[in-house]
Design a protein around this motif. Sequence first.
Motif, PDB file in Angstrom:
ATOM      1  N   GLY A 131       0.153  -1.143  -0.305  1.00 22.79           N
ATOM      2  CA  GLY A 131       0.151  -0.255  -0.213  1.00 22.79           C
ATOM      3  C   GLY A 131       0.436   1.156   0.132  1.00 22.79           C
ATOM      4  O   GLY A 131       2.270   1.281   1.241  1.00 22.79           O
ATOM      5  N   VAL A 132       0.597   2.304  -0.993  1.00 21.64           N
ATOM      6  CA  VAL A 132       1.567   3.293  -1.418  1.00 21.64           C
ATOM      7  C   VAL A 132       0.569   4.329  -0.597  1.00 21.64           C
ATOM      8  O   VAL A 132      -0.958   4.716  -1.235  1.00 21.64           O
ATOM      9  N   SER A 133       0.548   5.883   0.148  1.00 19.95           N
ATOM     10  CA  SER A 133      -0.054   6.795   0.148  1.00 19.95           C
ATOM     11  C   SER A 133       0.916   7.726   0.048  1.00 19.95           C
ATOM     12  O   SER A 133       1.983   8.227   0.173  1.00 19.95           O
ATOM     13  N   ALA A 134       0.229   8.845  -0.722  1.00 16.69           N
ATOM     14  CA  ALA A 134       0.233  10.614  -1.228  1.00 16.69           C
ATOM     15  C   ALA A 134      -0.572  10.942  -0.158  1.00 16.69           C
ATOM     16  O   ALA A 134      -1.388  11.993  -0.580  1.00 16.69           O
TER      17      ALA A 134
ATOM     18  N   GLY B 176       5.210  19.044   5.531  1.00 20.58           N
ATOM     19  CA  GLY B 176       4.603  19.140   4.497  1.00 20.58           C
ATOM     20  C   GLY B 176       5.515  20.183   3.577  1.00 20.58           C
ATOM     21  O   GLY B 176       7.176  19.991   3.672  1.00 20.58           O
ATOM     22  N   GLY B 177       5.022  20.562   2.146  1.00 17.64           N
ATOM     23  CA  GLY B 177       5.658  21.361   2.006  1.00 17.64           C
ATOM     24  C   GLY B 177       6.338  19.919   0.135  1.00 17.64           C
ATOM     25  O   GLY B 177       5.912  21.628  -0.963  1.00 17.64           O
ATOM     26  N   ARG B 178       5.882  19.149   0.581  1.00 19.71           N
ATOM     27  CA  ARG B 178       6.034  18.256  -0.652  1.00 19.71           C
ATOM     28  C   ARG B 178       4.585  18.398  -1.840  1.00 19.71           C
ATOM     29  O   ARG B 178       3.238  18.537  -1.578  1.00 19.71           O
ATOM     30  N   GLU B 179       4.501  18.532  -3.165  1.00 22.05           N
ATOM     31  CA  GLU B 179       3.179  19.401  -4.226  1.00 22.05           C
ATOM     32  C   GLU B 179       2.686  18.499  -4.113  1.00 22.05           C
ATOM     33  O   GLU B 179       0.708  18.377  -4.298  1.00 22.05           O
ATOM     34  N   ARG B 180       2.801  16.997  -3.917  1.00 19.70           N
ATOM     35  CA  ARG B 180       1.873  15.802  -5.224  1.00 19.70           C
ATOM     36  C   ARG B 180       1.927  14.750  -3.464  1.00 19.70           C
ATOM     37  O   ARG B 180       2.137  14.012  -3.558  1.00 19.70           O
ATOM     38  N   GLY B 181       2.734  15.642  -2.429  1.00 20.84           N
ATOM     39  CA  GLY B 181       1.649  14.775  -1.109  1.00 20.84           C
ATOM     40  C   GLY B 181       3.181  14.462  -0.635  1.00 20.84           C
ATOM     41  O   GLY B 181       4.088  13.342  -1.209  1.00 20.84           O
ATOM     42  N   PHE B 182       3.259  14.072   1.207  1.00 24.03           N
ATOM     43  CA  PHE B 182       4.217  13.647   1.650  1.00 24.03           C
ATOM     44  C   PHE B 182       3.636  12.097   1.701  1.00 24.03           C
ATOM     45  O   PHE B 182       3.168  11.592   1.985  1.00 24.03           O
ATOM     46  N   ARG B 183       4.755  11.186   1.165  1.00 24.75           N
ATOM     47  CA  ARG B 183       4.115   9.105   0.834  1.00 24.75           C
ATOM     48  C   ARG B 183       4.790   8.964   1.923  1.00 24.75           C
ATOM     49  O   ARG B 183       5.740   8.681   2.713  1.00 24.75           O
ATOM     50  N   GLY B 184       4.073   7.393   1.944  1.00 23.00           N
ATOM     51  CA  GLY B 184       4.250   6.222   3.240  1.00 23.00           C
ATOM     52  C   GLY B 184       4.085   4.870   2.252  1.00 23.00           C
ATOM     53  O   GLY B 184       3.102   4.725   1.642  1.00 23.00           O
ATOM     54  N   TYR B 185       4.521   3.958   2.117  1.00 26.32           N
ATOM     55  CA  TYR B 185       3.922   2.598   2.706  1.00 26.32           C
ATOM     56  C   TYR B 185       4.692   1.597   2.984  1.00 26.32           C
ATOM     57  O   TYR B 185       4.916   1.892   3.802  1.00 26.32           O
ATOM     58  N   SER B 186       3.499   0.606   2.838  1.00 26.68           N
ATOM     59  CA  SER B 186       3.873  -0.406   3.979  1.00 26.68           C
ATOM     60  C   SER B 186       3.477  -1.499   3.494  1.00 26.68           C
ATOM     61  O   SER B 186       2.672  -1.466   1.994  1.00 26.68           O
ATOM     62  N   TRP B 187       3.665  -2.730   4.106  1.00 24.81           N
ATOM     63  CA  TRP B 187       2.753  -4.133   2.956  1.00 24.81           C
ATOM     64  C   TRP B 187       2.403  -5.295   4.147  1.00 24.81           C
ATOM     65  O   TRP B 187       2.986  -5.126   5.819  1.00 24.81           O
ATOM     66  N   VAL B 188       1.852  -5.919   4.086  1.00 20.44           N
ATOM     67  CA  VAL B 188       0.553  -7.698   4.335  1.00 20.44           C
ATOM     68  C   VAL B 188       1.606  -8.609   4.099  1.00 20.44           C
ATOM     69  O   VAL B 188       1.030  -8.996   2.230  1.00 20.44           O
ATOM     70  N   LEU B 189       2.404  -9.406   4.293  1.00 15.82           N
ATOM     71  CA  LEU B 189       2.992 -10.448   3.932  1.00 15.82           C
ATOM     72  C   LEU B 189       1.710 -11.545   3.465  1.00 15.82           C
ATOM     73  O   LEU B 189       0.438 -11.714   4.870  1.00 15.82           O
ATOM     74  N   ASN B 190       1.095 -12.281   2.484  1.00 13.61           N
ATOM     75  CA  ASN B 190      -0.199 -13.559   2.389  1.00 13.61           C
ATOM     76  C   ASN B 190      -1.291 -12.864   2.624  1.00 13.61           C
ATOM     77  O   ASN B 190      -1.676 -13.529   3.920  1.00 13.61           O
ATOM     78  N   PRO B 191      -1.578 -12.030   2.610  1.00 16.76           N
ATOM     79  CA  PRO B 191      -3.013 -12.026   3.759  1.00 16.76           C
ATOM     80  C   PRO B 191      -4.517 -12.689   2.693  1.00 16.76           C
ATOM     81  O   PRO B 191      -3.758 -12.711   1.563  1.00 16.76           O
ATOM     82  N   GLN B 192      -5.251 -13.722   3.588  1.00 20.45           N
ATOM     83  CA  GLN B 192      -6.308 -13.816   3.696  1.00 20.45           C
ATOM     84  C   GLN B 192      -7.308 -13.460   2.898  1.00 20.45           C
ATOM     85  O   GLN B 192      -7.478 -12.603   2.551  1.00 20.45           O
TER      86      GLN B 192
END
Length: 358
Positions: free
Chosen positions: A266-269, A304-320
């Motif tokens: 999952g990636v968010s901005a 703050g300050g980045r025009e396209r938003g500050f990004r974050g990412y994460s993941w889940v392994l082998n989601p049911q």
Amino acid sequence: MTSLKFLRRFFPVLAFLGGFAWDALTIGQRVRAVDLWTLGAYLAAACGLAFWLALRAARKQSAPSFDNAGSGAKARMRDFAWQAPYLLLQFFFGSIFSALFILYFKSSGHLGTWLTTLFLGALLVGNEFARKSYRRHFTLIWALLALNAVLLFNFALPHALGSLNPQWFYVSTAVGIGLTHGLRRLVPGQPGRVLPAWLLAGALLVASALDMIAPVPLVKQDLAVGHSFVREDDRFLLMVEQAPAWQFWRGQSPTVNVTEGERLYGVSAVFAPLGVTALLEHRWEVREAGGWRLVYRNTFQSTGGRERGFRGYSWVLNPQPGEWRLIVATQDGRTIATLPVTVERAAPDPEAMRLREF
């Protein structure tokens, strides 16, 4: 003449739609200091005008009678001179409401905040028809003044102080209702009632506790789940499964295919004004018989300050297989955005994949 009267009924709606379109184009994700100063000037002018009108009412000054006013033109001029302050107050309230509606609209990311924003939009439309009510009921003036002040301070304080600490919401609510209450107490006779203003402030506190207030000034820029995440220098790359052509409004397919042992990313901005920092989190939840269960939480700090938003990412392994949702929120629990997806155990179709850059 009849057709003119008919069209006049729609002037407020046309003014609202025109103002909304203009604000949508001119109030973007970059809220400048001059924007806050402009809205602050509108609020200050509304406070001064409301106080003067209340003072005029307390001195028992009434609207002039036009029974023997002479010419029709002279009577209309006197009527306009008497009504002009109410029209100006309506303009100030409408300008603040319009801007705040756009800002809260852009920060809303789930049903609760959408409902609050729709309530604000309803007040904006209602304000266009409320001129006569202003003249008759000072209670309405105090209530709208308090709501304008609270919501504006709720946005401006975190922006000005560079902090999204939830205490600023309570401070802004106290300042807004205190300002309104103080102005009314300064007027001899104290026309109108201030209790509805206090009730509105209480309703906002309840809405905040129920996560129904958008976490302004944060704005979701993008949110996606997919496969094969890669971070290259300043680029975040993610392969997502495209939605069917008829679901043109979706950024990706509502169904995600995940093979056994694969990660789902999952990636968010999220945009924040320059100088504003916030502690954010990704929450992965799966629906089970008893409701939503938290599977994984990843926390990170945004700047703050980045025009396209500050990004974050994460993941889940082998989601049911089943219903999942990725939630982007502040670490004090305020939801910024939610992305629901259905996970199926299958290999994704290469023809349906596309690369997205964040």
